[in-house]
Design an enzyme around this catalytic site. Structure first.
Site, PDB file in Angstrom:
ATOM      1  N   ARG A 186      -2.204 -10.641  -5.220  1.00 56.77           N
ATOM      2  CA  ARG A 186      -2.262  -9.183  -5.275  1.00 56.77           C
ATOM      3  C   ARG A 186      -1.422  -8.569  -4.165  1.00 56.77           C
ATOM      4  O   ARG A 186      -0.889  -7.483  -4.326  1.00 56.77           O
ATOM      5  CB  ARG A 186      -3.710  -8.707  -5.096  1.00 56.77           C
ATOM      6  CG  ARG A 186      -4.616  -9.089  -6.230  1.00 56.77           C
ATOM      7  CD  ARG A 186      -5.973  -8.486  -6.038  1.00 56.77           C
ATOM      8  NE  ARG A 186      -5.843  -7.024  -5.906  1.00 56.77           N
ATOM      9  CZ  ARG A 186      -6.843  -6.205  -5.678  1.00 56.77           C
ATOM     10  NH1 ARG A 186      -8.049  -6.673  -5.546  1.00 56.77           N
ATOM     11  NH2 ARG A 186      -6.654  -4.908  -5.591  1.00 56.77           N
TER      12      ARG A 186
ATOM     13  N   CYS B 224     -16.231  -2.780  -4.311  1.00 55.71           N
ATOM     14  CA  CYS B 224     -15.499  -4.042  -4.332  1.00 55.71           C
ATOM     15  C   CYS B 224     -16.078  -4.921  -3.231  1.00 55.71           C
ATOM     16  O   CYS B 224     -16.981  -4.499  -2.512  1.00 55.71           O
ATOM     17  CB  CYS B 224     -14.005  -3.820  -4.165  1.00 55.71           C
ATOM     18  SG  CYS B 224     -13.557  -3.259  -2.544  1.00 55.71           S
TER      19      CYS B 224
ATOM     20  N   ASN C 285       0.810  -1.216   0.000  1.00 61.70           N
ATOM     21  CA  ASN C 285       0.000   0.000   0.000  1.00 61.70           C
ATOM     22  C   ASN C 285       0.846   1.270   0.000  1.00 61.70           C
ATOM     23  O   ASN C 285       0.366   2.326  -0.407  1.00 61.70           O
ATOM     24  CB  ASN C 285      -0.993  -0.013   1.170  1.00 61.70           C
ATOM     25  CG  ASN C 285      -2.101  -1.036   0.925  1.00 61.70           C
ATOM     26  OD1 ASN C 285      -2.260  -1.530  -0.195  1.00 61.70           O
ATOM     27  ND2 ASN C 285      -2.853  -1.361   1.970  1.00 61.70           N
TER      28      ASN C 285
HETATM   29  N1  EPU Z   1     -14.371   6.308   1.997  1.00 60.94           N
HETATM   30  C1  EPU Z   1     -15.442   7.069   1.595  1.00 60.94           C
HETATM   31  N2  EPU Z   1     -15.227   8.033   0.650  1.00 60.94           N
HETATM   32  C2  EPU Z   1     -13.993   8.243   0.098  1.00 60.94           C
HETATM   33  C3  EPU Z   1     -12.901   7.439   0.518  1.00 60.94           C
HETATM   34  C4  EPU Z   1     -13.132   6.478   1.468  1.00 60.94           C
HETATM   35  O1  EPU Z   1     -16.557   6.901   2.090  1.00 60.94           O
HETATM   36  O2  EPU Z   1     -13.872   9.145  -0.749  1.00 60.94           O
HETATM   37  C5  EPU Z   1     -14.591   5.243   3.008  1.00 60.94           C
HETATM   38  C6  EPU Z   1     -14.303   3.855   2.420  1.00 60.94           C
HETATM   39  O3  EPU Z   1     -15.439   3.361   1.720  1.00 60.94           O
HETATM   40  C7  EPU Z   1     -13.949   3.057   3.647  1.00 60.94           C
HETATM   41  C8  EPU Z   1     -13.229   4.083   4.539  1.00 60.94           C
HETATM   42  O4  EPU Z   1     -13.633   5.372   4.048  1.00 60.94           O
HETATM   43  O5  EPU Z   1     -15.116   2.617   4.283  1.00 60.94           O
HETATM   44  C9  EPU Z   1     -11.710   3.967   4.525  1.00 60.94           C
HETATM   45  O6  EPU Z   1     -11.226   4.170   3.226  1.00 60.94           O
HETATM   46  P1  EPU Z   1      -9.777   4.741   2.900  1.00 60.94           P
HETATM   47  O7  EPU Z   1      -9.933   5.792   1.846  1.00 60.94           O
HETATM   48  O8  EPU Z   1      -9.078   5.115   4.160  1.00 60.94           O
HETATM   49  O9  EPU Z   1      -9.092   3.472   2.296  1.00 60.94           O
HETATM   50  P2  EPU Z   1      -8.321   3.318   0.908  1.00 60.94           P
HETATM   51  O10 EPU Z   1      -7.349   4.428   0.744  1.00 60.94           O
HETATM   52  O11 EPU Z   1      -9.284   3.072  -0.179  1.00 60.94           O
HETATM   53  C10 EPU Z   1      -6.360   1.936   1.971  1.00 60.94           C
HETATM   54  C11 EPU Z   1      -5.719   0.603   1.701  1.00 60.94           C
HETATM   55  C12 EPU Z   1      -6.656  -0.515   2.131  1.00 60.94           C
HETATM   56  C13 EPU Z   1      -6.941  -0.338   3.626  1.00 60.94           C
HETATM   57  C14 EPU Z   1      -7.552   1.070   3.878  1.00 60.94           C
HETATM   58  C15 EPU Z   1      -7.798   1.353   5.343  1.00 60.94           C
HETATM   59  C16 EPU Z   1      -4.350   1.097  -0.216  1.00 60.94           C
HETATM   60  C17 EPU Z   1      -4.045   0.864  -1.640  1.00 60.94           C
HETATM   61  N3  EPU Z   1      -5.425   0.483   0.282  1.00 60.94           N
HETATM   62  O12 EPU Z   1      -7.540   1.956   1.171  1.00 60.94           O
HETATM   63  O13 EPU Z   1      -5.961  -1.743   1.923  1.00 60.94           O
HETATM   64  O14 EPU Z   1      -7.834  -1.334   4.067  1.00 60.94           O
HETATM   65  O15 EPU Z   1      -6.647   2.073   3.359  1.00 60.94           O
HETATM   66  O16 EPU Z   1      -6.626   1.238   6.073  1.00 60.94           O
HETATM   67  O17 EPU Z   1      -3.607   1.785   0.472  1.00 60.94           O
HETATM   68  C18 EPU Z   1      -5.720  -4.062   1.572  1.00 60.94           C
HETATM   69  O18 EPU Z   1      -4.504  -3.857   1.418  1.00 60.94           O
HETATM   70  O19 EPU Z   1      -6.201  -5.217   1.692  1.00 60.94           O
HETATM   71  C19 EPU Z   1      -6.621  -2.900   1.591  1.00 60.94           C
HETATM   72  C20 EPU Z   1      -7.943  -2.995   1.377  1.00 60.94           C
END
Ligand code: EPU
Length: 422
Positions: free
Chosen positions: A400, A118, A23
């Protein structure tokens, strides 16, 4: 499709090398779009998600060359840039949305497909859109694509996010680095992957302070230059492998692991009866004595217990003494491993965002499958604790995010094989 066959195991012993963080790397790679000079990332993990990001960046006009068997990524973006991130690539991986901020900052416009939901939840983009709009971008949704434009360039601003989104913090950091003037992001995410991105951007000439806290201040600069940056160790891969000796017994050292990146997880392991020790070379883990005790877990943004370790922790707690309650507060649908664990004899009840796990004496091997990355690896961990054979299908999810999972576990004595699809 390949599958992984696991047989119930005795104690494990030896060392497991921890790779660079998926990540972190997925956020660092798009930073190449911010400069016309080369960005080199060392300690990169060799994963299919990294190949997807490589494909996306190539479609935008960047060059990414994998060196040293994929451990070094030499990236460069000196030619013409295509501002359109196509649905065909973006739909494969949500982290594709991390090109939105850099494209806007470098070109003043971008067209990025919405990633869609997803398996683990709907995962909308509103927080990203609000954060980039605060910097002066006008963003509208047309035909499934976000069309973003910043006439006259991005301008520094003070913005507070409604939730500390990891991805939106990363997009804001990259965009604000090339905006005119000062930006302040409040309620910023504090994950180590964000600190790693800020470190890399600073090495490229960005002026960023406060990363790792909930208020980040960015002084925009006119241009960023090239840099070489080592990707931080993967705290989720670390936590996953720490659970293997917790489940099977024995002692394993996870090389390159850092306890300070997963303290809340280590506290829960300690309460469950697992000993964790930081060494000069990594993290040493063994069971204290006897059976694992039940513990309650609530997933939260960093520094809380990571949602990306919830499924694996559940695998441990299936055979704990007593009842554990796991509460998932980040994603609305992240208990899909529970019914699969139940096929292996686990006693779990799921009600909305809560899973109640009543520990059983033993799990039994079964054919199982999972619909996301962390769920898949939790089934492998459970298989190590089960009597008999567990066959985990849909292994592409694992690939992945886990580099050579079967080799790493085999190296410490686990009975695990990959069966290639014929
Ligand atoms: N959310 C919203 N609106 C947005 C963005 C996020 O409602 O515009 C919600 C999401 O739906 C979720 C929550 O906020 O319920 C957290 O989302 P966040 O944006 O923090 O997560 P992300 O950036 O999409 C990254 C990791 C995830 C990890 C999460 C939380 C990466 C590529 N992915 O996702 O990793 O679970 O932060 O720590 O950095 C994994 O590696 O298995 C994975 C899913």
């Amino acid at each position: 499709m390949d599958s992984i066959v696991v047989r119930g195991n005795g104690p494990l012993s030896g060392q497991i090398p921890i790779a660079g963080a998926k990540n972190a790397c997925l956020a660092l790679m798009p930073a190449t779009l911010l400069s016309d000079e080369p960005l080199t990332l060392t300690n990169a993990p060799r994963l299919s998600d990294i190949r997807t990001m490589t494909e996306l960046l190539a479609s935008l006009g960047a060059e990414v060359t994998a060196l040293q068997d994929g451990k070094v990524l030499a990236t460069s973006c000196h030619g013409e840039i295509n501002p359109v991130a196509d649905y065909d690539i973006v739909r494969k991986m949500r982290a594709s949305n991390l090109v939105l901020g850099p494209l806007l900052a470098r070109l003043g416009h971008a067209v990025v497909s919405l990633p869609g939901g997803c398996a683990i939840g709907a995962r909308p983009m509103d927080i990203h859109v609000d954060a980039l709009s605060a910097l002066g971008a006008e963003i509208e949704l047309k035909d499934g694509y976000l069309h973003a434009e910043a006439k006259g360039g991005l301008k520094g601003a003070v913005h507070e996010m409604r939730f500390a989104s990891v991805g939106a913090t990363e997009n804001f950091l990259m965009a604000a680095s090339l905006a005119k003037g000062t930006s302040v992001l409040k309620n910023a995410a504090r994950e180590p992957e964000i600190v790693d991105l800020a470190k890399c951007l600073r090495a490229m000439g960005a002026q960023i302070e406060g990363d790792g806290t909930s208020e980040i201040v960015i002084e925009g600069v006119d241009r960023l230059h090239g840099a070489t940056h080592p990707v931080v160790a993967d705290r989720i891969e670390l936590g996953t492998y720490m659970l293997a000796p917790a489940i099977c017994g024995g002692e394993v050292e996870c090389l390159g692991g850092r306890i300070d990146l997963i303290e809340s997880f280590c506290e829960k392991l300690d309460a469950a009866g697992v000993s964790v020790e930081q060494t000069h070379t990594g993290v040493k883990v063994s069971r204290k004595n006897g059976r694992i005790h039940a513990v309650d877990v609530v997933t939260e943004p960093f520094p809380g217990f990571p949602t990306d370790l919830q499924a694996q922790m559940m695998a441990l707690l299936c055979t704990a003494e007593g009842t554990s309650v796991l509460e998932e507060k980040i994603f609305e649908n992240r208990f899909m491993h529970a019914p699969e664990l139940m096929r292996m004899g686990a006693n779990i009840e799921v009600h909305g965002g809560h899973a109640t796990v009543h520990g059983v004496e033993k799990l039994k091997g079964a054919p199982v499958m999972a619909t996301d990355l962390r769920a898949s690896v939790s089934l492998i961990l459970a298989g190590l604790a089960a009597e008999g054979e567990t066959v985990v299908s849909r292994v592409y999810h694992l690939d992945r995010g886990y580099e050579r999972v079967e080799e790493k576990l085999k190296g410490v004595g686990a009975h695990i094989e990959r069966v290639k699809a014929s």
